[in-house]
Design a protein around this motif. Structure first.
Motif, mmCIF file in Angstrom:
data_model
loop_
_atom_site.group_PDB
_atom_site.id
_atom_site.type_symbol
_atom_site.label_atom_id
_atom_site.label_comp_id
_atom_site.label_asym_id
_atom_site.label_seq_id
_atom_site.Cartn_x
_atom_site.Cartn_y
_atom_site.Cartn_z
ATOM 1 N N VAL A 1 0.460 9.896 5.859
ATOM 2 C CA VAL A 1 1.832 10.109 6.314
ATOM 3 C C VAL A 1 2.181 11.590 6.293
ATOM 4 C CG1 VAL A 1 2.656 7.813 5.651
ATOM 5 C CG2 VAL A 1 2.850 9.710 4.016
ATOM 6 N N LEU A 2 1.369 12.394 5.550
ATOM 7 C CA LEU A 2 1.656 13.813 5.396
ATOM 8 C C LEU A 2 0.391 14.510 4.904
ATOM 9 C CD1 LEU A 2 4.790 15.472 4.098
ATOM 10 C CD2 LEU A 2 2.750 15.935 2.764
ATOM 11 N N VAL A 3 0.263 15.806 5.240
ATOM 12 C CA VAL A 3 -0.850 16.630 4.763
ATOM 13 C C VAL A 3 -0.268 17.857 4.073
ATOM 14 C CG1 VAL A 3 -2.875 17.994 5.423
ATOM 15 C CG2 VAL A 3 -2.376 15.859 6.623
ATOM 16 N N LEU A 4 -0.810 18.188 2.905
ATOM 17 C CA LEU A 4 -0.476 19.418 2.183
ATOM 18 C C LEU A 4 -1.694 20.330 2.259
ATOM 19 C CD1 LEU A 4 1.138 18.037 -1.060
ATOM 20 C CD2 LEU A 4 2.132 19.837 0.303
ATOM 21 N N LEU A 5 -1.531 21.547 2.779
ATOM 22 C CA LEU A 5 -2.650 22.484 2.925
ATOM 23 C C LEU A 5 -2.346 23.794 2.224
ATOM 24 C CD1 LEU A 5 -3.452 22.203 6.752
ATOM 25 C CD2 LEU A 5 -4.727 21.167 4.868
ATOM 26 N N ASP A 6 -3.270 24.237 1.362
ATOM 27 C CA ASP A 6 -3.155 25.567 0.774
ATOM 28 C C ASP A 6 -3.444 26.586 1.873
ATOM 29 O OD1 ASP A 6 -2.922 27.634 -1.052
ATOM 30 O OD2 ASP A 6 -4.948 27.393 -1.835
ATOM 31 N N VAL A 7 -2.657 27.648 1.936
ATOM 32 C CA VAL A 7 -2.830 28.653 2.983
ATOM 33 C C VAL A 7 -4.153 29.387 2.817
ATOM 34 C CG1 VAL A 7 -1.934 30.833 3.919
ATOM 35 C CG2 VAL A 7 -0.366 28.964 3.389
ATOM 36 N N ARG A 8 -4.450 29.830 1.606
ATOM 37 C CA ARG A 8 -5.653 30.636 1.369
ATOM 38 C C ARG A 8 -6.757 29.738 0.828
ATOM 39 N NH1 ARG A 8 -3.920 36.008 -1.632
ATOM 40 N NH2 ARG A 8 -6.086 36.463 -1.181
ATOM 41 N N MET A 9 -7.747 29.485 1.674
ATOM 42 C CA MET A 9 -8.865 28.615 1.326
ATOM 43 C C MET A 9 -10.165 29.284 1.781
ATOM 44 S SD MET A 9 -7.675 25.490 0.254
ATOM 45 C CE MET A 9 -8.795 24.234 0.808
ATOM 46 N N PRO A 10 -11.269 28.979 1.089
ATOM 47 C CA PRO A 10 -12.563 29.458 1.599
ATOM 48 C C PRO A 10 -12.899 28.706 2.888
ATOM 49 C CG PRO A 10 -12.869 28.015 -0.294
ATOM 50 C CD PRO A 10 -11.386 28.211 -0.129
ATOM 51 N N GLY A 11 -13.693 29.316 3.750
ATOM 52 C CA GLY A 11 -13.973 28.668 5.036
ATOM 53 C C GLY A 11 -12.721 28.751 5.898
ATOM 54 N N ALA B 1 0.862 -1.185 0.000
ATOM 55 C CA ALA B 1 0.000 0.000 0.000
ATOM 56 C C ALA B 1 0.899 1.236 0.000
ATOM 57 C CB ALA B 1 -0.899 0.003 1.224
ATOM 58 N N PRO B 2 0.772 2.074 -1.024
ATOM 59 C CA PRO B 2 1.620 3.270 -1.049
ATOM 60 C C PRO B 2 1.277 4.212 0.099
ATOM 61 C CG PRO B 2 0.038 3.314 -2.862
ATOM 62 C CD PRO B 2 -0.124 1.996 -2.160
ATOM 63 N N PRO B 3 2.254 4.984 0.572
ATOM 64 C CA PRO B 3 1.994 5.943 1.644
ATOM 65 C C PRO B 3 0.930 6.959 1.213
ATOM 66 C CG PRO B 3 4.348 5.774 1.174
ATOM 67 C CD PRO B 3 3.634 5.010 0.114
ATOM 68 N N LEU B 4 0.011 7.264 2.127
ATOM 69 C CA LEU B 4 -1.126 8.136 1.841
ATOM 70 C C LEU B 4 -0.831 9.587 2.211
ATOM 71 C CD1 LEU B 4 -4.141 8.511 1.087
ATOM 72 C CD2 LEU B 4 -4.680 7.898 3.465
ATOM 73 N N ILE B 5 -1.155 10.484 1.294
ATOM 74 C CA ILE B 5 -1.022 11.927 1.522
ATOM 75 C C ILE B 5 -2.376 12.578 1.304
ATOM 76 C CG2 ILE B 5 0.014 14.078 0.677
ATOM 77 C CD1 ILE B 5 2.524 12.508 -0.006
ATOM 78 N N PHE B 6 -2.761 13.472 2.223
ATOM 79 C CA PHE B 6 -3.965 14.284 2.062
ATOM 80 C C PHE B 6 -3.545 15.643 1.496
ATOM 81 C CE2 PHE B 6 -6.850 12.474 5.693
ATOM 82 C CZ PHE B 6 -6.947 11.274 5.008
ATOM 83 N N VAL B 7 -4.324 16.163 0.542
ATOM 84 C CA VAL B 7 -4.048 17.464 -0.062
ATOM 85 C C VAL B 7 -5.323 18.290 -0.058
ATOM 86 C CG1 VAL B 7 -3.251 18.687 -2.118
ATOM 87 C CG2 VAL B 7 -2.344 16.416 -1.616
ATOM 88 N N ALA B 8 -5.220 19.544 0.389
ATOM 89 C CA ALA B 8 -6.362 20.463 0.340
ATOM 90 C C ALA B 8 -5.976 21.714 -0.431
ATOM 91 C CB ALA B 8 -6.812 20.846 1.745
ATOM 92 N N ASP B 9 -6.751 21.984 -1.479
ATOM 93 C CA ASP B 9 -6.582 23.202 -2.266
ATOM 94 C C ASP B 9 -7.928 23.501 -2.908
ATOM 95 O OD1 ASP B 9 -5.817 25.128 -4.407
ATOM 96 O OD2 ASP B 9 -3.785 24.608 -3.789
ATOM 97 N N ASP B 10 -8.288 24.772 -2.994
ATOM 98 C CA ASP B 10 -9.578 25.117 -3.581
ATOM 99 C C ASP B 10 -9.512 25.251 -5.098
ATOM 100 O OD1 ASP B 10 -7.976 27.394 -3.032
ATOM 101 O OD2 ASP B 10 -9.705 28.714 -3.202
ATOM 102 N N ASP B 11 -8.337 25.071 -5.692
ATOM 103 C CA ASP B 11 -8.181 25.138 -7.145
ATOM 104 C C ASP B 11 -8.099 23.723 -7.714
ATOM 105 O OD1 ASP B 11 -7.644 25.929 -9.779
ATOM 106 O OD2 ASP B 11 -5.493 26.061 -9.386
#
Length: 126
Positions: free
Chosen positions: A51-61, A4-14
């Motif tokens: 294993v890691l989270v990527l978060l966009d700084v400028r997001m709605p909400g 199972a490959p390592p899981l990454i969460f990503v949040a971006d509004d684009d």
């Protein structure tokens, strides 16, 4: 047992940025869950542990900085590496994110190699 490959969460509004990140990280051997808001990432963290989270700084909400604080304040997220994505490069936001526990920053626009290097660097620090 299959790998199972390592899981990454990503949040971006684009959506285009989310797609670029997803393609880049999957090609680099990661599984990716893409989200359009910080709130969705926080809800998913209750069910799965990446294993890691990527978060966009400028997001709605909730902003990425709000999400970073929420993750770092939770018992499960205290040691979870979080990288911040930004296109504005404001030094005050970078400093604030690092003070809140960010593992680093990825400046937009970025290339697949730069993204992979930042992710591996953050993962090496855990």
């Amino acid at each position: 047992m299959p790998f199972a490959p390592p899981l990454i969460f990503v949040a971006d509004d684009d959506p285009a940025t989310l797609e670029l990140i997803q393609i880049s990280l999957v090609q680099d051997g990661f599984a990716v869950r893409a989200f359009g808001s910080v709130e969705l990432v926080l809800a998913a963290l209750a069910r799965e542990t990446p294993v890691l989270v990527l978060l966009d700084v400028r997001m709605p909400g909730q902003s990425g900085l709000d999400g970073l604080k929420a993750i770092k304040d939770s018992p499960a997220g205290a040691t979870l590496p979080v990288l911040m994505l930004t296109g504005d490069g404001r030094l005050d936001r970078i400093v604030q994110a690092m003070q809140l526990g960010a593992a680093g920053y990825v400046m937009k626009p970025f290339g697949p190699r730069q993204l992979a290097a930042k992710v591996r660097e953050a993962l090496a620090g855990i």
